[in-house]
Scaffold this active site. Structure first.
Site, short mmCIF file in Angstrom:
data_model
loop_
_atom_site.label_atom_id
_atom_site.label_comp_id
_atom_site.label_asym_id
_atom_site.label_seq_id
_atom_site.Cartn_x
_atom_site.Cartn_y
_atom_site.Cartn_z
N ASP A 1 -57.19 -25.59 -39.82
CA ASP A 1 -56.97 -26.05 -41.19
C ASP A 1 -56.07 -27.29 -41.13
O ASP A 1 -54.87 -27.18 -40.92
CB ASP A 1 -56.29 -24.97 -42.03
CG ASP A 1 -57.22 -23.79 -42.33
OD1 ASP A 1 -58.13 -23.52 -41.51
OD2 ASP A 1 -57.02 -23.13 -43.37
N LYS B 1 -60.89 -27.54 -48.51
CA LYS B 1 -59.92 -26.55 -48.96
C LYS B 1 -58.96 -27.21 -49.93
O LYS B 1 -58.55 -28.35 -49.74
CB LYS B 1 -59.19 -26.01 -47.71
CG LYS B 1 -58.00 -25.11 -47.98
CD LYS B 1 -57.46 -24.51 -46.67
CE LYS B 1 -56.12 -23.86 -46.87
NZ LYS B 1 -55.50 -23.34 -45.63
N LYS C 1 -62.91 -23.44 -49.56
CA LYS C 1 -61.80 -22.50 -49.49
C LYS C 1 -60.72 -22.86 -50.51
O LYS C 1 -59.93 -23.77 -50.28
CB LYS C 1 -61.20 -22.50 -48.07
CG LYS C 1 -59.95 -21.60 -47.95
CD LYS C 1 -59.45 -21.50 -46.52
CE LYS C 1 -58.11 -20.77 -46.44
NZ LYS C 1 -57.54 -20.74 -45.09
#
Lengths: 293, 297
Positions: free
Chosen positions: B134, B197, B233
């Protein structure tokens, strides 16, 4: 031209806000002349669930407040109530009280706030103990709040029974969800307006209106409620409450009292909603060379 | 090549109205139960705190594998998400449970460092065995209009990831407008992001439904144009089952059934799992449950 009076909408009190009931249902409150004086929300299972979420959030902070500060806050309720005495008297009269009995009920309610505010920083000292034990331990017991309490307040009176049940609860650092009197719910909701303007943290007192028959199972079987107090007279309902309470070993109490009597205000009610925590603190041997703690 | 032509302008009022419509859907009984199971299986169980210890990470990994042993038929969560130095601990703790280890990287959460350091950070996570990375984008560069910088950076990190899937964190709370979010989604997907995300969880507002809807539409357009699927996400601020179900409704109605798996949709959350467990216990026992009977972490 005659003026049309503006009637108040009596809403619930959850988490410091005044939401309408999730159910969208209402029932009518009538005066002696059979005129409708208010529509009051019929709270549902989901209103209770929302109230539990709100009250659980508020519990830790309230429990953690200094005793003296709790005392100030509860005294402040009395101050604000005193200033709105007239409104409460009128409201009680509209729900069927005589002027004299209404005035008496409001005065007693205010006095009860003052009485319990005084207990906030005293009951721990009185009910704590240092216990003699045979081993090398400093052993002491202190009362601690149970946590979230659901209360079905007396049906008889609009204000006094309601206040008398919730005060010993919050004085002891608990938080509560109270079902107001079903036949005379108006003063409880007006009392919520007092709470909202008197330094009482949002969420520690939550007020629902509605019928005990619809709500008592939810009040007693929610696993996140730590104690349940029943202040009405129906034996069958009390039995169900006590049975449901066993689900998560909630404490359950039947406060079937005449709240107008002076012996109905006492610290034992505070202690009903306290658990006793006993601590065994290891110390050096006492006796041989004296206590070393 | 970065191509930023034909990016639509976002109608904020339209987005909000669409969200309001979606949130009026009522999911009950069987479908609610299914939705809760699905949401649980999509969680990236996350701990990203300065005070993280190996013990806490191991405990979280146990929870990831055993959300609630007294409810039969529960899925595990999709992944656990930790800092690079905890990846090894998590990897060992999870063993062959099939749960992925995701690691934040690239000077998370601010992203303020040199590319060299960011690459080293990513490499550390990969070498320790992370299955997913991430990364955070350089918001300062993006807001200065330097799209090319952001694109290149993501592409470089993507290359360093090898087989690990790359999630690109925008930190939408710092990007001000929905138009910015649409633009950065485009940049990230073109640069090779496997997931986009919303947030680090360190800044408010974190994930919101309007932001997520805009990103889902960007994914949809990108898929129609290139045929490539990109995952989504939302992270931070989603803590109740009700919210999770609302996100799933939005996902289904925007991208369709193909995205309704944890391969293409994740919730970045730490407390959502517990709320889902509360609801599942309630469905099982018939009475509202208490957090007292569920592990806090």
């Amino acid at each position: 031209m005659t003026r049309i009076a503006v009637l108040k909408t009596y809403k619930l009190f959850i988490g410091g806000a005044f939401p309408r009931t999730e159910s969208g249902r209402y029932y009518k409150i009538q005066n002696k002349a059979n005129e409708t004086i208010a529509n009051v929300g019929l709270s549902s299972r989901k209103d209770f669930r929302n109230a539990v979420v709100a009250v659980r959030k508020a519990q830790d902070a309230w429990q953690g407040r200094a005793a003296f500060n709790k005392s100030q806050i509860i005294y402040r309720i009395a101050e604000i109530l005193e200033g709105r005495k007239v409104q409460f008297v009128e409201e009680l009269i509209s729900q069927g009280s005589t002027k004299a009995s209404a005035e008496k009920e409001v005065q007693m309610s205010i006095d009860r706030c003052v009485y319990y505010s005084g207990w906030c920083d005293k009951y721990q000292a009185i009910y704590s103990s240092v216990n003699p034990v045979a081993t090398s331990h400093f052993n002491f017991s202190v009362p601690e709040p149970m946590g979230v309490v659901s209360i079905i307040a007396s049906d008889e009176t609009s204000l006094l029974g309601f206040i008398s049940a919730l005060l010993p609860c919050i004085v002891g650092g608990n938080t509560c969800i109270v079902l107001a009197s079903s036949s005379k719910p108006l003063s409880a909701i007006t009392f919520a307006e007092v709470l909202a303007t008197s330094d009482v943290p949002a969420g520690i007192i939550n007020i629902l209106t509605g019928k005990e028959k619809e709500l008592h199972t939810h009040f007693s079987n929610h696993m996140d409620v730590n104690a349940v107090v029943y202040c009405r007279t129906d034996k069958a309902i009390w039995k169900t409450i006590a049975q449901n309470a066993s689900l998560n070993i909630k404490r359950s109490f039947w406060w079937n009292k005449d709240w107008a009597k002076s012996e109905s205000e006492n610290p034992y009610l505070i202690m009903d909603l306290q658990e006793i925590k006993t601590t065994w603190h290891p110390i050096e041997n006492i006796g041989v060379s004296g206590a070393k703690y | 090549m970065l191509d930023l032509s034909n990016i639509p302008v976002i109608d904020q009022v339209g987005v909000e109205e669409r969200i309001a419509r979606l949130n009026s859907r009522s999911i009950k009984k069987e479908s609610k139960l299914q939705g809760l199971h699905l949401a649980l299986s999509m969680i990236d169980l996350t701990t990203l705190e300065g005070k993280d210890t190996a013990g806490k990470v191991r405990q979280m990994c146990y929870k990831a594998m055993h959300p609630a042993d007294d409810i039969p038929g529960l899925p595990t969560v999709a992944a656990v998400c930790v800092y690079p130095n905890h990846v090894k601990t998590a990897k060992t703790a999870l063993g062959n449970s099939g749960i992925n280890v995701a690691s934040v990287a690239t000077a998370f959460p601010s992203g303020n460092s040199s590319l060299k350091v960011k690459l080293a950070d990513t490499k550390l996570a990969i070498d320790n065995g992370a299955d997913e990375i991430d990364m955070v984008i350089s918001r300062g560069e993006f807001l200065s209009g330097n799209s090319k910088f952001v694109y290149d950076e993501i592409a470089t990190i993507k290359e360093a990831c090898g087989n690990a899937r790359l999630k690109v964190i925008f930190e939408t709370g710092e990007l001000s407008t929905l138009d910015n979010i649409r633009l950065v989604s485009e940049i990230a997907m073109q640069a090779g992001a496997d997931f986009i995300k919303t947030s680090t969880g360190k800044i408010q507002p974190a994930a919101t439904m309007p932001v997520t809807l805009v990103m889902l539409h960007a994914i949809k357009d990108y898929h129609e144009k290139t045929g490539k699927m990109v995952g989504m996400k939302p992270a931070g601020g989603i803590s109740t089952s009700k919210q999770a179900l609302q996100y799933l409704v939005m996902l289904y109605e925007t991208l369709g059934g193909a995205w309704m798996t944890n391969e293409w949709f994740r919730f970045g959350a730490s407390s959502l799992a517990n709320d889902i467990l509360l609801q599942l216990h309630k469905e099982q026992s018939g009475v509202y449950y208490s957090g007292d009977y569920i592990s806090k972490d």
